[in-house]
Scaffold this active site. Sequence first.
Site, PDB file in Angstrom:
ATOM      1  N   GLU A 122       5.387   1.099  -5.681  1.00 33.04           N
ATOM      2  CA  GLU A 122       6.247   0.685  -4.886  1.00 33.04           C
ATOM      3  C   GLU A 122       7.019  -0.943  -5.562  1.00 33.04           C
ATOM      4  OE1 GLU A 122       7.605   2.552  -2.706  1.00 33.04           O
ATOM      5  OE2 GLU A 122       5.256   3.579  -1.504  1.00 33.04           O
ATOM      6  N   HIS A 145       2.517  -4.088   1.725  1.00 34.29           N
ATOM      7  CA  HIS A 145       2.691  -2.148   1.819  1.00 34.29           C
ATOM      8  C   HIS A 145       1.503  -2.477   3.070  1.00 34.29           C
ATOM      9  CE1 HIS A 145       4.063   1.343   2.644  1.00 34.29           C
ATOM     10  NE2 HIS A 145       3.476   1.333   1.918  1.00 34.29           N
ATOM     11  N   HIS A 147      -0.629   0.825   5.616  1.00 36.05           N
ATOM     12  CA  HIS A 147       0.033   2.547   6.903  1.00 36.05           C
ATOM     13  C   HIS A 147      -0.834   1.792   7.767  1.00 36.05           C
ATOM     14  CE1 HIS A 147       0.143   5.383   2.908  1.00 36.05           C
ATOM     15  NE2 HIS A 147       1.207   3.877   3.202  1.00 36.05           N
ATOM     16  N   HIS A 217       6.052   5.973   8.421  1.00 38.13           N
ATOM     17  CA  HIS A 217       5.331   5.374   6.408  1.00 38.13           C
ATOM     18  C   HIS A 217       3.993   4.151   7.150  1.00 38.13           C
ATOM     19  CE1 HIS A 217       5.618   5.084   2.406  1.00 38.13           C
ATOM     20  NE2 HIS A 217       4.553   4.548   2.573  1.00 38.13           N
TER      21      HIS A 217
HETATM   22  P1  13P Z   1       0.777   2.895  -4.994  1.00 40.89           P
HETATM   23  O1  13P Z   1      -0.565   3.768  -4.827  1.00 40.89           O
HETATM   24  O2  13P Z   1       1.449   3.143  -5.888  1.00 40.89           O
HETATM   25  O3  13P Z   1       0.485   1.663  -4.478  1.00 40.89           O
HETATM   26  O4  13P Z   1       1.168   3.706  -3.567  1.00 40.89           O
HETATM   27  C1  13P Z   1       0.636   3.041  -2.614  1.00 40.89           C
HETATM   28  C2  13P Z   1       1.677   3.343  -1.182  1.00 40.89           C
HETATM   29  O5  13P Z   1       1.511   3.354   0.156  1.00 40.89           O
HETATM   30  C3  13P Z   1       3.082   4.286  -1.328  1.00 40.89           C
HETATM   31  O6  13P Z   1       3.730   3.876  -0.078  1.00 40.89           O
HETATM   32 ZN    ZN Z   2       3.233   4.071   1.311  1.00 36.55          ZN
END
Ligand code: 13P
Ligand code: ZN
Length: 271
Positions: A122, A145, A147, A217
């Site tokens: 990302e 970022h 989830h 996401h």
């Molecule tokens: P990465 O392992 O590349 O950081 O990806 C994790 C992720 O949450 C992608 O949206």
């Molecule tokens: Zn992600």
Amino acid sequence: MKAFIHKNKDLKNIIRETAEIAGYLWQRGWAERNASNISVNITDVYQPEISEYSTFPFYGLQVSYSKLAGNLFFVTGTGKRMRDLTRKPMKNALILKLNDNASGYWIISQKMDGENFLPTSELPTHLGIHQMIAERESMEKVVMHTHAHDLVTLTHAKQFCDEDVLNKLLWSMHPETVIFVPKGVGFVPYRLPGSIEIATETIKSLQNHDVAMWEKHGVFAIGKSVADTFDLIDILAKSAKIYFLCRSADFVPESFTDGQLAELRKLADNF
Ligand code: 13P
Ligand code: ZN
């Protein structure tokens, strides 16, 4: 490199704090496998004197981030687990430095022949957001970022894929959300993860908010420190959780009245 990190108290603290918060992301259940990524602009605290850049791996960028020329970032690695980062930050994150025309970057925490890995997939969104922060000259240093599943769940319902509806719901569940997230969340419609398109939409959304929700996401948030950034997501996730707890107890939450919301907003303004 390791010795220099140990000598730099500010950088050491940033790495320690990132490692601690990465553990919270895992404990919250937001960081399954390699999910989640964090970047911190460390330009103000770390400017190593490097005489030979050719000893570091170099990678070109798809987009040039002119405002970030020469900047340094502490960034989590792609495919790396947050729970591993907690124990061994420098084996799961790296330090990169953009070149002088911002067309690429060196990974200065790695050697050509070492056990190398790349920054998060990302990265276009992370760098695009840091560039926006540099353009407007605001104080945020961190992009995160994760989830956060209670928030993600909301975006699986069409009725909540709307910024006004989402914010009304999140603000109406808990007083803290109005006080600590007064700008509310932005909503980013589904796009391919890691793409320039999702980066562009996220940057647009974060011009007016500190948190953007990615449909189906996760979330992207910005803040002055890793802990502050985590707190924003944590508070929003609490609101979503209260909503779902009410619904699973088979009642529709009463929510705050418009009057109660206005009163809280006034409190937030004076905070
Ligand atoms: P990465 O392992 O590349 O950081 O990806 C994790 C992720 O949450 C992608 O949206
Ligand atoms: Zn992600």
